[in-house]
Design a protein around this motif. Structure first.
Motif, mmCIF file in Angstrom:
data_model
loop_
_atom_site.group_PDB
_atom_site.id
_atom_site.type_symbol
_atom_site.label_atom_id
_atom_site.label_comp_id
_atom_site.label_asym_id
_atom_site.label_seq_id
_atom_site.Cartn_x
_atom_site.Cartn_y
_atom_site.Cartn_z
ATOM 1 N N GLN A 1 35.121 15.378 3.988
ATOM 2 C CA GLN A 1 36.089 16.108 4.803
ATOM 3 C C GLN A 1 36.842 17.107 3.927
ATOM 4 N N ALA B 1 40.466 18.086 4.816
ATOM 5 C CA ALA B 1 41.513 17.091 4.572
ATOM 6 C C ALA B 1 42.189 17.304 3.226
ATOM 7 N N LEU C 1 38.620 10.589 2.952
ATOM 8 C CA LEU C 1 37.948 11.870 2.706
ATOM 9 C C LEU C 1 36.445 11.785 2.946
ATOM 10 N N GLN D 1 34.346 11.308 11.074
ATOM 11 C CA GLN D 1 35.430 11.387 12.070
ATOM 12 C C GLN D 1 34.966 10.805 13.403
#
Length: 459
Positions: free
Chosen positions: A246, A249, A455, A459
């Motif tokens: 991610q 993030a 991380l 999702q």
């Protein structure tokens, strides 16, 4: 032309990824859990803990009363003589009457003995032993957690190496495709007499250099895969990492985390200090008097009569006299008070050493947390600048390529643009790695890995 280039990249991938075709994808948390479930050093630490736990029971068993039974039948002479001596465990005691002459006649005897002794009070030494045993268990438990903490760091670092190597290899693949495209364009231009033959040679050199870089990265990747396979206990040909990452993030403000005394490294050092303190107490208690209960009963027979005359040997095999004895004994060794003085001083230095190590560990972890927090903002600014740098480098390359095709730019300018684009792409990976390392540094300092693991979660 693009189709040929893509085929080349595909061949390179097949050559260097044969072990990923049938592999099971493993996430970073899965890798940590797999390693913690079977890593040998963790099993050794757990075994050491079980040894300490069993030793606590051994200490308790040593406090049970000593109960001894003894029976013996003897045949021998019975010549007594007045006088005292130390037997030293070597001289056999003889009980018999005194006679003017030494007799070789035989006498029989039988004796049965039961004794018991129990140390019932020692001014707190038993309690000190129990506290020290419990402290040893706490140190052992903390050592296991400490070992887990170190293994987790090793697995995470190895996993991240694989992740960044994967991203760098993708950059090398794109670089090979771009260089190959330029090389083919230049080759056509040279064949048509538009460009000098030197340009073709320089393009071929750049293409070979790009492939060499790619091969080097593949070697590093394979080594990292072998290391992760060794840690997790998985066959290397069945191992593949989850590349979920991610990136956005990293731009978000991380959770506020503080250093606590529950950190595995601090808990181990704290338990070690407590353990050393408890040993000082045991040393001091060990010199105090010991109070024991004593009991004994015995029965005895002999072939000698009351006038010390020798009788039939068979008459001595029964029991003709019985006795018992009970008592309380207090024992103290006065020189122990001198011994414990030096032992206590020695232990105080060990306590001081353990406290210094604890303070050093606290300072190191706090510095690590403070450093990561202080550079977080700077790294975030670098991440925000990455899209601009990448777009600018891509445009510069496309413009140089267009100028070269129109005969305005030379091969050196085009090569510089190629190298600049690849450098910026690699720098982007490096900045992302720094940002992740900062998050990992915060997790290490606080032993809170949830924000870091997020991380790499889907999702």
């Amino acid at each position: 032309m693009k189709r040929i280039t893509h085929r080349l990249i595909g061949i390179l991938i097949v050559l260097f990824y044969p072990y990923t075709l049938l592999a099971q994808v493993m996430g970073i948390e899965d890798a940590v859990n797999a390693t913690l479930s079977n890593y040998p050093s963790l099993s050794a630490a757990q075994s050491a803990l079980e040894v300490v736990r069993e030793n606590a029971q051994v200490i308790k068993d040593n406090r049970l009363p000593n109960v001894r039974l003894h029976d013996q039948i003897n045949v021998g002479t019975a010549n007594g003589l007045s006088g005292s001596y130390f037997s030293m465990g070597l001289i056999v005691p003889t009980s018999g009457g005194r006679r003017p002459e030494n007799s070789s006649d035989l006498a029989s005897g039988n004796i049965a003995l039961a004794t018991a002794d129990w140390e019932v009070y020692n001014f707190g030494r038993f309690q000190a032993e129990d506290r020290l045993a419990k402290a040893d268990i706490l140190v052992g438990e903390a050592a296991v957690e400490n070992e887990k903490f170190g293994i987790r760091q090793t697995v995470i670092n190895t996993y991240l190496d694989l992740l960044w190597l994967r991203q760098t290899i993708k950059i090398e693949q794109r670089n090979i495709a771009r260089v190959d495209t330029v090389r083919r364009i230049i080759t056509n231009l040279v064949h048509n007499g538009i460009r000098p033959g030197l340009d073709s040679s320089l393009a071929s050199v750049e293409f070979s250099r790009a492939k060499l870089n790619y091969f080097q990265m593949q070697e590093q990747l394979q080594r990292a895969f072998i290391q992760l396979a060794t840690l997790t206990g998985r066959p290397v040909n069945q191992l593949e990492i989850d590349t979920t990452f991610q990136e956005q993030a990293l731009l978000m403000q991380p959770l506020d985390m503080k250093l606590t005394a529950d950190h595995p490294l601090l808990r181990y050092q704290t338990n070690l200090v407590n353990r050393q303190n408890f040993e000082v107490e045991l040393i001091r208690k060990s010199a105090l008097p010991k109070v024991s209960l004593l009991a004994s009963t015995w029965a005895r027979g002999t072939s000698l009569d009351i006038d010390n005359n020798f009788g039939p040997l068979g008459s001595g095999f029964g029991y003709s006299r019985t006795n018992f004895l009970v008592g309380v004994a207090a024992t103290v060794n006065l020189t122990d008070f001198h011994r414990i003085k030096n032992r206590s001083q020695l232990q105080q230095w060990r306590i001081k050493q353990a406290r210094s190590q604890l303070q050093t560990q606290q300072i190191q972890l706090q510095n690590s947390l403070t450093t990561s927090d202080s550079v977080m903002a700077t790294v975030r600014l670098a991440l925000m600048e990455l899209p601009t740098a990448l777009n600018s480098a891509e445009r510069a390359y496309q413009q140089r390529l267009s100028l070269y095709n129109n005969g305005i730019e030379n091969i050196l300018g085009l090569t510089d643009a190629l190298q600049l684009l690849t450098t910026v792409e690699k720098q982007a990976v490096s900045i992302q790695r720094r940002a992740v390392d900062v998050r990992l540094q915060r997790a290490y300092a606080t032993s809170n890995f949830d924000d870091f693991f997020s991380l790499f979660r889907r999702q």
